[in-house]
Design a protein around this motif. Structure first.
Motif, short mmCIF file in Angstrom:
data_model
loop_
_atom_site.label_atom_id
_atom_site.label_comp_id
_atom_site.label_asym_id
_atom_site.label_seq_id
_atom_site.Cartn_x
_atom_site.Cartn_y
_atom_site.Cartn_z
N ASN A 55 0.77 -1.16 -0.13
CA ASN A 55 0.01 0.10 -0.12
C ASN A 55 0.80 1.15 -0.11
O ASN A 55 0.50 2.11 -0.91
CB ASN A 55 -0.82 0.08 1.25
CG ASN A 55 -1.99 -0.98 1.03
OD1 ASN A 55 -2.39 -1.55 0.04
ND2 ASN A 55 -2.54 -1.33 2.14
N GLU A 56 1.80 1.16 0.68
CA GLU A 56 2.83 2.38 0.93
C GLU A 56 3.37 2.70 -0.61
O GLU A 56 3.56 3.78 -0.80
CB GLU A 56 4.01 2.15 1.88
CG GLU A 56 4.74 3.31 2.26
CD GLU A 56 5.64 3.39 3.36
OE1 GLU A 56 6.43 3.89 3.33
OE2 GLU A 56 5.87 2.27 4.04
N ASP A 59 1.17 4.21 -2.86
CA ASP A 59 0.88 5.69 -2.52
C ASP A 59 1.89 6.39 -3.09
O ASP A 59 1.87 7.47 -3.53
CB ASP A 59 0.77 6.02 -0.91
CG ASP A 59 -0.68 5.43 -0.57
OD1 ASP A 59 -1.57 5.23 -1.30
OD2 ASP A 59 -0.51 5.09 0.62
N HIS A 62 1.85 6.87 -6.67
CA HIS A 62 0.80 7.83 -7.03
C HIS A 62 1.61 9.19 -6.92
O HIS A 62 1.30 10.22 -7.88
CB HIS A 62 -0.45 7.68 -6.14
CG HIS A 62 -1.51 8.79 -6.43
ND1 HIS A 62 -2.30 8.65 -7.71
CD2 HIS A 62 -1.92 9.75 -5.57
CE1 HIS A 62 -3.06 9.48 -7.65
NE2 HIS A 62 -3.02 10.20 -6.61
N GLN A 63 2.19 9.55 -5.87
CA GLN A 63 2.70 10.93 -5.64
C GLN A 63 3.84 11.05 -6.72
O GLN A 63 3.72 12.21 -7.37
CB GLN A 63 3.28 10.76 -4.32
CG GLN A 63 2.48 10.92 -3.16
CD GLN A 63 3.27 10.98 -1.71
OE1 GLN A 63 4.51 10.81 -1.65
NE2 GLN A 63 2.46 10.45 -0.96
#
Length: 184
Positions: A55-56, A59, A62-63
């Motif tokens: 999950n990290e 993220d 995505h960033q």
């Protein structure tokens, strides 16, 4: 000389080492069951940690994708709409020359930030005699910069620029507070 391919295997360790106990004797079924339960708990914990890391990573990807996104627009008022300016209303810049990222809406006159970032907002106004023109750049309805042009004797031009940190979904617009006829 023969070249052999080299294979490299990378492994991420979360701080747990599961080692089978050394068995010098025959395990009783209850001991074996306890060992299996302990290993199952360790596997569950490792799966939970793997999910958190996955999950990290998602993220962070995505960033990174958002960081590399280009956003830019350039719009102006077409000649036919220069007499439709109203006090304290959003100026609808209807002629769009550039709209990378799709943030500017020429029907509403509002720019909506598609990503978080630092934006440079610039307003250029021109005015011919008589009278004056006053406009503001507003972000989320807060004045950030203003430009004044008075056409006392000749064409007067004014420019205002302001760097603004905007979050995704923040809105920027130009509002005339004392409009008269504008020129290119």
């Amino acid at each position: 000389m023969t070249w052999l391919p080299t294979v490299v295997l990378a492994c991420v360790c979360f701080g747990y080492v599961v080692a089978a106990p050394r068995v010098d004797r025959q395990l009783e079924p209850a001991d074996l069951e306890a060992l299996v339960m302990k290993q199952a708990q360790t596997i569950d914990l490792l799966q939970s940690q793997l999910t958190a890391v996955t999950n990290e990573l998602h993220d962070l990807r995505h960033q990174v994708e958002q960081t590399g996104q280009t956003v830019a627009f350039n719009a102006r008022l077409s000649t036919g709409n220069r007499h439709n300016i109203r006090v304290n209303h959003t100026l609808r810049l209807d002629h769009v020359d550039l709209n990378i990222g799709g943030g500017y809406n020429n029907h509403t006159g509002v720019f909506t930030a598609p990503v978080d970032g630092l934006y440079l907002l610039t307003l250029k106004i021109s005015h011919t005699p008589p009278g004056q023109i006053h406009a503001q750049i507003r972000v989320n309805d807060h004045a950030k910069a203003e430009a004044d042009a008075n056409g006392d004797s000749d064409i007067d031009r004014s420019t205002a620029s302001v760097p603004v940190h905007m979050s995704r979904g923040d809105k920027a617009k130009v509002v005339f507070t004392n409009p008269t006829t504008a020129t290119d």
